[in-house]
Enzyme design. Structure first.
Site, mmCIF file in Angstrom:
data_model
loop_
_atom_site.group_PDB
_atom_site.id
_atom_site.type_symbol
_atom_site.label_atom_id
_atom_site.label_comp_id
_atom_site.label_asym_id
_atom_site.label_seq_id
_atom_site.Cartn_x
_atom_site.Cartn_y
_atom_site.Cartn_z
ATOM 1 N N ASP A 55 54.641 32.632 -55.132
ATOM 2 C CA ASP A 55 53.160 33.064 -55.699
ATOM 3 C C ASP A 55 53.175 33.977 -57.109
ATOM 4 O O ASP A 55 54.097 34.891 -56.996
ATOM 5 C CB ASP A 55 52.315 33.530 -54.349
ATOM 6 C CG ASP A 55 51.183 33.825 -54.527
ATOM 7 O OD1 ASP A 55 50.698 32.759 -54.547
ATOM 8 O OD2 ASP A 55 50.890 34.256 -54.542
ATOM 9 N N GLU A 84 54.492 31.015 -59.363
ATOM 10 C CA GLU A 84 52.632 31.058 -60.356
ATOM 11 C C GLU A 84 52.716 31.705 -61.375
ATOM 12 O O GLU A 84 52.803 32.806 -60.953
ATOM 13 C CB GLU A 84 51.997 30.893 -59.099
ATOM 14 C CG GLU A 84 51.013 30.760 -59.708
ATOM 15 C CD GLU A 84 49.979 32.084 -58.730
ATOM 16 O OE1 GLU A 84 48.049 31.902 -58.723
ATOM 17 O OE2 GLU A 84 50.342 32.658 -57.631
#
Length: 338
Positions: A55, A84
């Protein structure tokens, strides 16, 4: 990656909290780095994890992440990690993954969530009028920047996720456009990622994010609609579900789509043609983003079509000849045959 950045901005980027509700972990602390590394290895060993999505990768200490990635790869050479990396533009995005840059920092991250291909590619292709600086030419140009990546085919392509407006809403709830988006997702280079519910045309505008994280219908007490059994689905929802299922089933058996090469032709008048191919299979993808039908002839794409007489269109099952017409705002995926 900004060569002109200030130390103050860099510190705010890396050491600042992402949000006040989500505490920022101090990657620079040796015990924290060791814990995160050991936890990742333990997770793979214990649960058989085959891939990690990391993330908000750009807020991590990238040197620490390089060491963590290496530790994982040393133990499990086939492990896959992607980050990400929600940044502006292909050049910035490629900085965080294995790339072809001659820079002091070299990332060993295998791939990124391909935000650039979403915001600078398929969305303008379907939402903007066509011209030399907008529309589907943006999709072409974004893919043309793949030379920046070591392995662009590792990038994870997607149309929406838990942080953004659902694709059907982003496309004005146009079913033809949403069908084109999914046909592109399943045939373009990269690893396609689907967000639950969008395969049955779930809608939702992000902000707050709860509107795009609603329950999937079916299996909950009181549900009048069950997408698992198709009970209560509208005809449009059921049709779209079958459409996505057909694309997915085809891709699982297609070597050209999963691991093949890609060749694209410069779009003309909203008509964009690209090919996925290997020694076993050639697939012609024809996207018409114009507001009127377009004629297509295989001879124009002789570099990839020589020796083929036509093909079979994936969704309809219709046989396509050497010359055919494609309706406005539609896409055809054709497996060529001799």
């Amino acid at each position: 990656f900004d060569p002109y950045h200030s130390a103050a901005d860099a510190k705010r980027m890396i050491d600042g909290w992402f949000t006040t509700e989500m505490p920022d972990i101090n990657h620079e602390h040796p015990m924290v780095e060791r814990y995160l590394t050991q936890n990742a290895i333990w997770s793979v060993e214990t649960f058989g994890v085959d891939a990690f999505r990391v993330d908000t990768y750009k807020y991590c200490n990238v040197d620490v992440m390089n060491r963590l990635n290496k530790a994982l790869l040393d133990e499990y050479p086939k492990i896959f990690t992607f980050g990400e990396c929600w940044v502006d533009g292909v050049a910035s995005q490629a900085y965080y993954v294995e790339n072809n840059y001659n820079l002091p920092f070299k990332s060993n991250l295998k791939a990124t969530s391909d935000f650039s291909l979403l915001f600078g590619g398929i969305l303008p292709a379907l939402n903007e009028s066509n011209g030399w600086s907008n529309g589907v030419i943006k999709l072409y140009n974004t893919l043309a920047s793949d030379y920046l990546y070591k392995k662009a085919n590792n990038n994870v392509t997607f149309l929406d996720n838990h942080d953004m407006t659902r694709i059907h809403s982003s496309l004005g709830e146009s079913i033809p456009k949403t069908k084109m988006a999914y046909a592109w997702l399943y045939t373009c280079r990269g690893i396609p990622q689907l967000y639950y519910g969008s395969e049955i045309l779930m809608k939702g505008i992000s902000n707050p994010d709860g509107w795009v994280r609603l329950d999937f219908p079916g299996g909950w007490d009181g549900d009048k609609k069950n997408a698992f059994t198709e009970t209560g689905l509208t005809s449009d929802e059921a049709d779209f579900l079958h459409y996505v299922q057909a694309l997915g089933a085809y891709r699982t058996k297609s070597s050209a789509l999963k691991t093949g090469n890609m060749m694209q032709y410069i779009p003309e008048d909203g008509l964009y043609v690209y090919f996925r191919y290997d020694n076993n299979q050639t697939i012609m993808c024809v996207m018409n983003t114009d507001n009127k039908s377009r004629n297509v002839n295989l001879s124009k794409y002789a570099e990839r079509t020589t020796g083929f007489k036509g093909g079979k269109e994936l969704i309809s099952g219709n046989q396509i000849g050497a010359a055919f017409s494609i309706p406005a705002m539609s896409m055809q995926v054709i497996e060529l045959n001799k």
